[in-house]
Design a protein around this motif. Structure first.
Motif, mmCIF file in Angstrom:
data_model
loop_
_atom_site.group_PDB
_atom_site.id
_atom_site.type_symbol
_atom_site.label_atom_id
_atom_site.label_comp_id
_atom_site.label_asym_id
_atom_site.label_seq_id
_atom_site.Cartn_x
_atom_site.Cartn_y
_atom_site.Cartn_z
ATOM 1 N N VAL A 10 43.835 36.845 44.427
ATOM 2 C CA VAL A 10 44.210 35.654 45.185
ATOM 3 C C VAL A 10 44.728 36.087 46.546
ATOM 4 C CG1 VAL A 10 45.676 33.614 45.278
ATOM 5 C CG2 VAL A 10 44.752 34.383 43.078
ATOM 6 N N ASP A 11 44.052 35.632 47.587
ATOM 7 C CA ASP A 11 44.417 35.940 48.961
ATOM 8 C C ASP A 11 44.623 34.619 49.690
ATOM 9 O OD1 ASP A 11 44.832 36.959 51.460
ATOM 10 O OD2 ASP A 11 42.791 37.703 51.754
ATOM 11 N N GLY A 12 45.873 34.258 49.911
ATOM 12 C CA GLY A 12 46.148 32.954 50.481
ATOM 13 C C GLY A 12 45.733 31.863 49.517
ATOM 14 N N ALA A 13 44.863 30.971 49.964
ATOM 15 C CA ALA A 13 44.419 29.867 49.121
ATOM 16 C C ALA A 13 43.057 30.119 48.487
ATOM 17 C CB ALA A 13 44.375 28.578 49.935
ATOM 18 N N VAL A 14 42.536 31.341 48.627
ATOM 19 C CA VAL A 14 41.224 31.688 48.071
ATOM 20 C C VAL A 14 41.386 32.667 46.911
ATOM 21 C CG1 VAL A 14 38.991 32.775 48.523
ATOM 22 C CG2 VAL A 14 40.062 31.345 50.285
ATOM 23 N N ALA A 15 40.801 32.319 45.774
ATOM 24 C CA ALA A 15 40.765 33.221 44.620
ATOM 25 C C ALA A 15 39.359 33.785 44.486
ATOM 26 C CB ALA A 15 41.157 32.485 43.346
ATOM 27 N N THR A 16 39.254 35.098 44.369
ATOM 28 C CA THR A 16 37.959 35.746 44.177
ATOM 29 C C THR A 16 37.888 36.320 42.760
ATOM 30 O OG1 THR A 16 37.779 36.322 46.524
ATOM 31 C CG2 THR A 16 36.395 37.545 44.984
ATOM 32 N N ILE A 17 36.922 35.816 41.998
ATOM 33 C CA ILE A 17 36.662 36.318 40.653
ATOM 34 C C ILE A 17 35.483 37.280 40.749
ATOM 35 C CG2 ILE A 17 35.995 35.724 38.294
ATOM 36 C CD1 ILE A 17 37.132 32.922 38.787
ATOM 37 N N THR A 18 35.690 38.516 40.312
ATOM 38 C CA THR A 18 34.657 39.547 40.446
ATOM 39 C C THR A 18 34.257 40.095 39.087
ATOM 40 O OG1 THR A 18 35.568 40.202 42.603
ATOM 41 C CG2 THR A 18 34.043 41.731 41.537
ATOM 42 N N LEU A 19 32.961 40.049 38.803
ATOM 43 C CA LEU A 19 32.416 40.708 37.616
ATOM 44 C C LEU A 19 32.292 42.188 37.954
ATOM 45 C CD1 LEU A 19 29.536 38.195 36.709
ATOM 46 C CD2 LEU A 19 31.952 38.119 36.068
ATOM 47 N N ASP A 20 32.847 43.042 37.092
ATOM 48 C CA ASP A 20 32.932 44.456 37.448
ATOM 49 C C ASP A 20 32.530 45.338 36.270
ATOM 50 O OD1 ASP A 20 33.379 46.793 38.770
ATOM 51 O OD2 ASP A 20 35.565 46.650 38.764
#
Length: 263
Positions: A10-20
């Motif tokens: 979560v960076d500010g108001a953006v959440a990044t979901i990453t398949l890893d």
């Protein structure tokens, strides 16, 4: 939340979901599906998050179902091996569709099978220039799942969707843009910046209005997404019992040509 195969940043108001899970091109195991569903639930509950990015690590967005794990399930009991569609994939697609925040699929690379279905379950799609796409289901004796039978046809039209599903030929990011599968394609070197800019724009937008717009768009979905998902799950369960599917999976894993017998 950072799981073994899925991370949330979560960076500010953006959440990044990453398949890893780069070694298997982010193919979906039981564990990854569970972690991905938990990640979607996490960002839904986080009131600071106003936009969500779903992407993959390495050279793949998502290569679809992990066939090695699926082959084990088929060998154990083909009558239950495809229960994963109703148990795992359908709740995940429904959760993405119902998320009251815009979801951007950032297709960084290979996007195949259920991976393509998941990308189409997101609200917007942006692709790196080198990304490759395919439906892939009929290549192993299956029909579509993850809502793809409806979302692909809505995106590209019935005639094009029929070609992509029945023939199963891969297509490029440029073709995906031309046909309406994605909304934007950018050079690989500019991909991360383009994703960040679009996600930031969404996060700065009218979140409540976006949620209402999503709900209205999905309400117009005919037939309803829930009905599509249920029909796909039933069809996959039937196909899981066929010799064509079971033989195709074994041939694929053995890197041998697939021969279908129509039964």
């Amino acid at each position: 939340m950072d799981g073994e195969t899925v991370s949330v940043d979560v960076d500010g108001a953006v959440a990044t979901i990453t398949l890893d899970a780069q070694a298997r091109r982010n193919a979906l195991t039981i564990e990854m599906r569970q972690e991905l569903k938990a990640a979607v639930e996490q960002v839904r509950a986080d009131d600071t998050v106003r936009a969500v990015v779903l992407t993959g690590s390495g050279r793949a967005f998502c290569a679809g179902q992990d066939l090695a794990q699926h082959a084990e399930a088929l060998r154990a009991d083909p009558s239950t091996a495809l229960h994963i569609v109703g148990d795992d994939y359908n709740p995940l697609v429904s959760a993405l569709a119902a998320l009251p925040k815009p979801v951007l699929a950032a297709v960084n690379g290979t996007c195949v099978g259920a991976g393509l279905g998941i990308a189409l379950a997101c609200d917007l799609r942006i692709a790196a220039e080198s990304a490759k796409f395919a439906t892939a289901f009929t290549a192993i004796g299956l029909t579509c799942d993850s809502g793809l039978s409806a979302t692909l046809a809505r995106a590209v039209g019935l005639a094009r969707a029929s070609e992509l599903v029945l023939l199963g030929e891969p297509f490029t990011a440029a073709q995906a843009l031309e046909w309406g599968v994605v909304g934007k394609v950018v050079p690989d070197a500019e991909f991360a910046d383009a994703v960040r800019a679009l996600a930031t724009r969404l996060a700065a937008g009218p979140t409540v209005a976006f949620a209402e717009a999503k709900a209205a768009l999905h309400a117009s979905f005919q037939p309803p997404l829930a009905d599509v998902l249920a029909a796909e799950a039933a069809a996959q369960a039937r196909l899981g019992l066929t010799a064509d599917h079971q033989g195709a999976v074994e041939s694929f894993l053995a890197k041998q040509p697939v021969t279908f017998h129509g039964k």
